[in-house]
Design a protein around this motif. Structure first.
Motif, PDB file in Angstrom:
ATOM      1  N   ARG A 126      73.790  54.191  19.696  1.00 16.65           N
ATOM      2  CA  ARG A 126      74.482  53.033  20.283  1.00 16.65           C
ATOM      3  C   ARG A 126      74.536  51.878  19.279  1.00 16.65           C
ATOM      4  O   ARG A 126      75.557  51.180  19.167  1.00 16.65           O
ATOM      5  CB  ARG A 126      73.774  52.594  21.572  1.00 16.65           C
ATOM      6  CG  ARG A 126      73.961  53.543  22.743  1.00 16.65           C
ATOM      7  CD  ARG A 126      73.197  53.048  23.960  1.00 16.65           C
ATOM      8  NE  ARG A 126      73.346  53.939  25.091  1.00 16.65           N
ATOM      9  CZ  ARG A 126      74.339  53.879  25.984  1.00 16.65           C
ATOM     10  NH1 ARG A 126      75.275  52.933  25.848  1.00 16.65           N
ATOM     11  NH2 ARG A 126      74.405  54.722  26.978  1.00 16.65           N
ATOM     12  N   PHE A 127      73.441  51.679  18.563  1.00 15.48           N
ATOM     13  CA  PHE A 127      73.403  50.634  17.542  1.00 15.48           C
ATOM     14  C   PHE A 127      74.443  50.901  16.457  1.00 15.48           C
ATOM     15  O   PHE A 127      75.145  49.980  16.015  1.00 15.48           O
ATOM     16  CB  PHE A 127      72.001  50.573  16.934  1.00 15.48           C
ATOM     17  CG  PHE A 127      71.828  49.524  15.878  1.00 15.48           C
ATOM     18  CD1 PHE A 127      71.576  48.204  16.223  1.00 15.48           C
ATOM     19  CD2 PHE A 127      71.910  49.857  14.535  1.00 15.48           C
ATOM     20  CE1 PHE A 127      71.419  47.225  15.244  1.00 15.48           C
ATOM     21  CE2 PHE A 127      71.755  48.887  13.555  1.00 15.48           C
ATOM     22  CZ  PHE A 127      71.498  47.573  13.907  1.00 15.48           C
ATOM     23  N   GLU A 139      68.264  45.208  14.506  1.00 15.17           N
ATOM     24  CA  GLU A 139      69.110  44.022  14.321  1.00 15.17           C
ATOM     25  C   GLU A 139      68.560  43.148  13.197  1.00 15.17           C
ATOM     26  O   GLU A 139      69.318  42.640  12.359  1.00 15.17           O
ATOM     27  CB  GLU A 139      69.173  43.215  15.621  1.00 15.17           C
ATOM     28  CG  GLU A 139      69.975  43.857  16.730  1.00 15.17           C
ATOM     29  CD  GLU A 139      71.474  43.728  16.510  1.00 15.17           C
ATOM     30  OE1 GLU A 139      71.889  43.134  15.487  1.00 15.17           O
ATOM     31  OE2 GLU A 139      72.227  44.229  17.365  1.00 15.17           O
ATOM     32  N   PRO A 195      62.553  51.257  23.263  1.00 19.02           N
ATOM     33  CA  PRO A 195      63.931  51.055  22.807  1.00 19.02           C
ATOM     34  C   PRO A 195      64.268  49.581  22.589  1.00 19.02           C
ATOM     35  O   PRO A 195      64.995  49.240  21.657  1.00 19.02           O
ATOM     36  CB  PRO A 195      64.763  51.672  23.934  1.00 19.02           C
ATOM     37  CG  PRO A 195      63.870  52.713  24.531  1.00 19.02           C
ATOM     38  CD  PRO A 195      62.493  52.118  24.457  1.00 19.02           C
ATOM     39  N   HIS A 196      63.725  48.701  23.439  1.00 15.81           N
ATOM     40  CA  HIS A 196      64.002  47.267  23.297  1.00 15.81           C
ATOM     41  C   HIS A 196      63.500  46.743  21.951  1.00 15.81           C
ATOM     42  O   HIS A 196      64.224  46.048  21.210  1.00 15.81           O
ATOM     43  CB  HIS A 196      63.342  46.489  24.443  1.00 15.81           C
ATOM     44  CG  HIS A 196      63.491  45.004  24.323  1.00 15.81           C
ATOM     45  ND1 HIS A 196      62.510  44.208  23.758  1.00 15.81           N
ATOM     46  CD2 HIS A 196      64.497  44.167  24.675  1.00 15.81           C
ATOM     47  CE1 HIS A 196      62.913  42.948  23.759  1.00 15.81           C
ATOM     48  NE2 HIS A 196      64.111  42.892  24.326  1.00 15.81           N
ATOM     49  N   THR A 227      69.303  55.160  21.330  1.00 14.47           N
ATOM     50  CA  THR A 227      69.246  53.757  20.908  1.00 14.47           C
ATOM     51  C   THR A 227      69.881  53.600  19.533  1.00 14.47           C
ATOM     52  O   THR A 227      70.666  52.676  19.297  1.00 14.47           O
ATOM     53  CB  THR A 227      67.791  53.266  20.863  1.00 14.47           C
ATOM     54  OG1 THR A 227      67.205  53.397  22.156  1.00 14.47           O
ATOM     55  CG2 THR A 227      67.704  51.821  20.423  1.00 14.47           C
ATOM     56  N   GLU A 286      77.927  50.127  17.802  1.00 15.08           N
ATOM     57  CA  GLU A 286      78.162  48.689  17.936  1.00 15.08           C
ATOM     58  C   GLU A 286      78.368  48.000  16.596  1.00 15.08           C
ATOM     59  O   GLU A 286      79.015  46.947  16.522  1.00 15.08           O
ATOM     60  CB  GLU A 286      76.988  48.039  18.670  1.00 15.08           C
ATOM     61  CG  GLU A 286      76.871  48.466  20.130  1.00 15.08           C
ATOM     62  CD  GLU A 286      75.529  48.099  20.741  1.00 15.08           C
ATOM     63  OE1 GLU A 286      74.685  47.521  20.005  1.00 15.08           O
ATOM     64  OE2 GLU A 286      75.310  48.402  21.930  1.00 15.08           O
ATOM     65  N   GLY A 324      65.486  48.149  19.059  1.00 14.18           N
ATOM     66  CA  GLY A 324      66.760  47.462  18.931  1.00 14.18           C
ATOM     67  C   GLY A 324      66.627  46.118  18.226  1.00 14.18           C
ATOM     68  O   GLY A 324      67.432  45.772  17.351  1.00 14.18           O
TER      69      GLY A 324
END
Length: 218
Positions: free
Chosen positions: A87-88, A50, A42-43, A84, A91, A46
């Motif tokens: 949530r992205f 981005e 997930p990191h 993930t 945001e 993400g």
């Protein structure tokens, strides 16, 4: 969001630096969906999301929703990537290309853990305030199972005539012969048929007769 390399083209690289769980030893995205889903953290996902969104905004593009190339983020095999992605989206004020209602064919066949993951994702989208299309329709059969253009058109028109209220999406991969020639023969032929469909008078009449309003985005 692209997290896999295509089969028919040269492999792609991530835009983010240092996302080892997304790449092979050459720093390239994996081709196999299972490999991409199983290895991705997930990191790293993400960071790459981005980076790709920043690339688009720097280019003056303002996407309204997030899509997942090859479906990596849908977490067909389980795992946290769907959350993930949602949530992205929350945001960044993006919708997510997940139908609130499954197509009729899938609705009667998707069961067990996969169905639970789908229901949980729709519920999570609601909790996060992420917009979803009401439904997604298209020519779902793979090219090798299509006997001809008439079958593809009949299948899409049937779905078109049973759309629920709300904003839905028609997904197709239209391609002219030159581009379709890069693909497997059956899939290339299907994409040429999808291009033909979008110009078919019968398809256009069905949109009018069903009083479907075309909108640029959902």
């Amino acid at each position: 969001m692209t997290l896999t390399s295509p089969r028919e083209l040269r492999p792609w690289r991530p835009l983010a630096a240092d996302v080892p769980s997304l790449t092979d030893r050459h720093g390239l995205f994996h081709v196999e969906l299972a490999r991409s889903q199983g290895a991705a953290s997930p990191h790293d996902v993400g960071l790459e999301m981005e980076a790709q969104l920043s690339w688009m905004t720097d280019a003056g593009l303002r996407p309204g929703a997030l899509d997942s190339h090859s479906g990596v983020l849908y977490s067909h095999r389980g795992g946290p990537l769907m959350d993930t992605a949602l949530r992205f989206c929350a945001e960044n004020s993006l919708g997510f290309r997940l139908p609130r209602r499954l197509p009729r064919l899938l609705d009667v066949t998707v069961r067990g853990p996969l169905r639970r993951r789908y229901d949980e994702a729709v519920a999570a989208a609601g909790a996060y305030g992420v917009r979803l299309p009401e439904s997604i329709i298209g020519a779902w059969l793979p090219g090798r199972l299509l006997t001809g253009y008439a079958q593809l058109r009949r299948n899409v028109l049937s779905q078109l005539r049973s759309l629920p209220d709300g904003v839905s999406e028609l997904i197709v991969h239209p391609a002219p012969a030159a581009a379709a020639g890069l693909l497997d023969r059956a899939e290339g032929r299907k994409r040429m048929w999808e291009l033909r469909l979008l110009q078919d008078p019968l398809f256009l009449r069905a949109i009018r007769s069903e009083r479907i309003q075309l909108v640029p985005a959902w």
